[in-house]
Design a protein around this motif. Structure first.
Motif: not given
Length: 130
Positions: A36, A41-42, A44-45, A58-59, A62, A65, A68
Motif C-alpha cells: 500500500r 500509494q500510486h 497500490w491504487h 476512489e482512484f 487518491q 493524484g 490521476a
C-alpha cells in the motif's frame, strides 16, 4: 520514480498477459496490492483499480493524484486489453497518448509511451476501424 514502478509493475505484466500469460499479470497485481505505501500509494491504487478493489472515484481521489486524470486512461486501457476487449482498450490508449507528457508525469518514463504505442499498433491491425 513512480513511472518506473508503473512500467515494471503494471505495463510489463500487462504485456505478458496480452501475449498469453494472464497468470503473471494477476499474480503481480496480487503482490502489488499488499504494498500500500510504496511509491506514494500510486502502485497500490493502480493495482487495486485493475484488480477491481476500487472504482474510478476512489482512484481519482487518491492522496497524491496530480496525474490521476491521465493515469485513468492508461489503466482503463490495460484493464480492457488484458480482459480481451480491444474495442474498449484502443480509444483509452489513444486518449492517454493525447495527454501531453507533462500532464502525465513529473518525469515521464518513455518505455511506457513505447508500450502504449506498441499496443495501439497491435490493436489497430486487429481492429482497423477504431
Amino acid at each position: 520514480i513512480y513511472d518506473t514502478y508503473r512500467m515494471w509493475g503494471i505495463c510489463l505484466p500487462a504485456a505478458l498477459a496480452v501475449s498469453g500469460e494472464r497468470g503473471a499479470f494477476d499474480a503481480w497485481l496480487a503482490r502489488l496490492i499488499t504494498r500500500r505505501w510504496d511509491a506514494e500509494q500510486h502502485t497500490w491504487h493502480d493495482a487495486a483499480f485493475l484488480h477491481g478493489q476500487i472504482a474510478e472515484p476512489e482512484f481519482l481521489a487518491q492522496p497524491h493524484g496530480l496525474f490521476a486524470s491521465a493515469d485513468i486512461h492508461l489503466l482503463r486501457a490495460i484493464r480492457s486489453d488484458v480482459a480481451g476487449r480491444p474495442q474498449e482498450a484502443l480509444p483509452e490508449y489513444r486518449a492517454w497518448l493525447a495527454v501531453p507528457a507533462w500532464q502525465r508525469s513529473e518525469m515521464p518514463e518513455l518505455t511506457i509511451d513505447r508500450f502504449v504505442a506498441w499496443r495501439v499498433a497491435a490493436l489497430q491491425v486487429d481492429h482497423p476501424r477504431q
